[in-house]
Design an enzyme around this catalytic site. Structure first.
Site, PDB file in Angstrom:
ATOM      1  N   LYS A 172       0.833  -1.212   0.000  1.00  0.00           N
ATOM      2  CA  LYS A 172       0.000   0.000   0.000  1.00  0.00           C
ATOM      3  C   LYS A 172       0.861   1.252   0.000  1.00  0.00           C
ATOM      4  O   LYS A 172       0.623   2.192  -0.773  1.00  0.00           O
ATOM      5  CB  LYS A 172      -0.934   0.023   1.209  1.00  0.00           C
ATOM      6  CG  LYS A 172      -1.942   1.169   1.152  1.00  0.00           C
ATOM      7  CD  LYS A 172      -2.399   1.611   2.506  1.00  0.00           C
ATOM      8  CE  LYS A 172      -1.467   2.672   3.022  1.00  0.00           C
ATOM      9  NZ  LYS A 172      -1.898   3.347   4.221  1.00  0.00           N
ATOM     10  N   ASP A 193      -6.584   1.127   1.341  1.00  0.00           N
ATOM     11  CA  ASP A 193      -6.460   1.280   2.788  1.00  0.00           C
ATOM     12  C   ASP A 193      -7.759   0.810   3.433  1.00  0.00           C
ATOM     13  O   ASP A 193      -8.635   0.241   2.762  1.00  0.00           O
ATOM     14  CB  ASP A 193      -6.122   2.725   3.161  1.00  0.00           C
ATOM     15  CG  ASP A 193      -7.277   3.682   2.915  1.00  0.00           C
ATOM     16  OD1 ASP A 193      -8.303   3.280   2.321  1.00  0.00           O
ATOM     17  OD2 ASP A 193      -7.161   4.850   3.313  1.00  0.00           O
TER      18      ASP A 193
END
Length: 196
Positions: A112, A130
């Site tokens: 991420k 997220d």
């Protein structure tokens, strides 16, 4: 969904304050299990002391830790920031590498974080997932995936690469403002249109 996001958040900005690829990388690393607002409170002093990889690499983690004390997991984060900066200096002339493989090999940098940096710093098509995006993708029936990887793959199939970066930011900001974890607010036009 795209219509409502475009109407509500037409020009999304990265919520983490940064000046370049290095400071973005640092801010995203600090944001693990911490709010962006909290990160934005601590980074001015941190970036004044260490505005680039060379300056951060010259520090000991014990010098960094007090500056990020309110971000949680501070010893681990301080160690990883200094380690990462030293690798950047030793292997990349102090620059942030422009590849997922190189970024994900850095201490404390997962997929991420690498995706955010690749997209927001370098313009590479990426769709970072997220907690907000994971939640919204499932709530809005864009994915049934039970893992971040599965949700990311589903979202990439749903939307053209050209919108991934902007859509990522729109979904994050929308989730915070209109459609939080405990249920969407009456102002959530996306849920109103998709789920009725």
């Amino acid at each position: 969904m795209l219509e409502e996001l475009e109407r509500g958040i037409p020009a999304p900005q990265v919520p983490l304050h940064h000046h370049n690829a290095f400071t973005l990388l640092v801010a995203v690393m600090l944001s693990a299990r911490c709010t962006d607002a909290r990160v934005n409170l601590v980074t001015p002093a941190l970036f004044a002391l260490a505005p680039d990889a060379a300056a951060m690499a010259a520090l000991e983690w014990q010098q960094v830790q007090p500056l990020i004390a309110t971000c949680g997991l501070t010893e681990m984060k301080a160690r990883r920031l200094v380690e990462t900066a030293r690798i950047l200096v030793e292997q990349y002339d102090g620059e942030v590498p422009q590849s997922f493989e190189a970024l994900e090999a850095l201490p404390g940098v997962g997929h991420k974080t690498a995706s955010v940096v690749m997209n927001q710093a370098f313009g590479y098509p990426a769709f970072p997932v997220d907690t907000h995006i994971f939640r919204l993708a499932r709530r809005w029936k864009l994915s049934r995936g039970s893992t971040v990887e599965a949700v990311e793959a589903d979202l990439k199939k749903c939307f053209d690469r050209s919108v991934w970066g902007k859509l990522h930011l729109q979904m994050v900001l929308w989730g915070r403002q209109y459609c939080p974890a405990r249920g969407c607010r009456p102002a959530c036009a996306v849920c109103a249109r998709l789920l009725t």
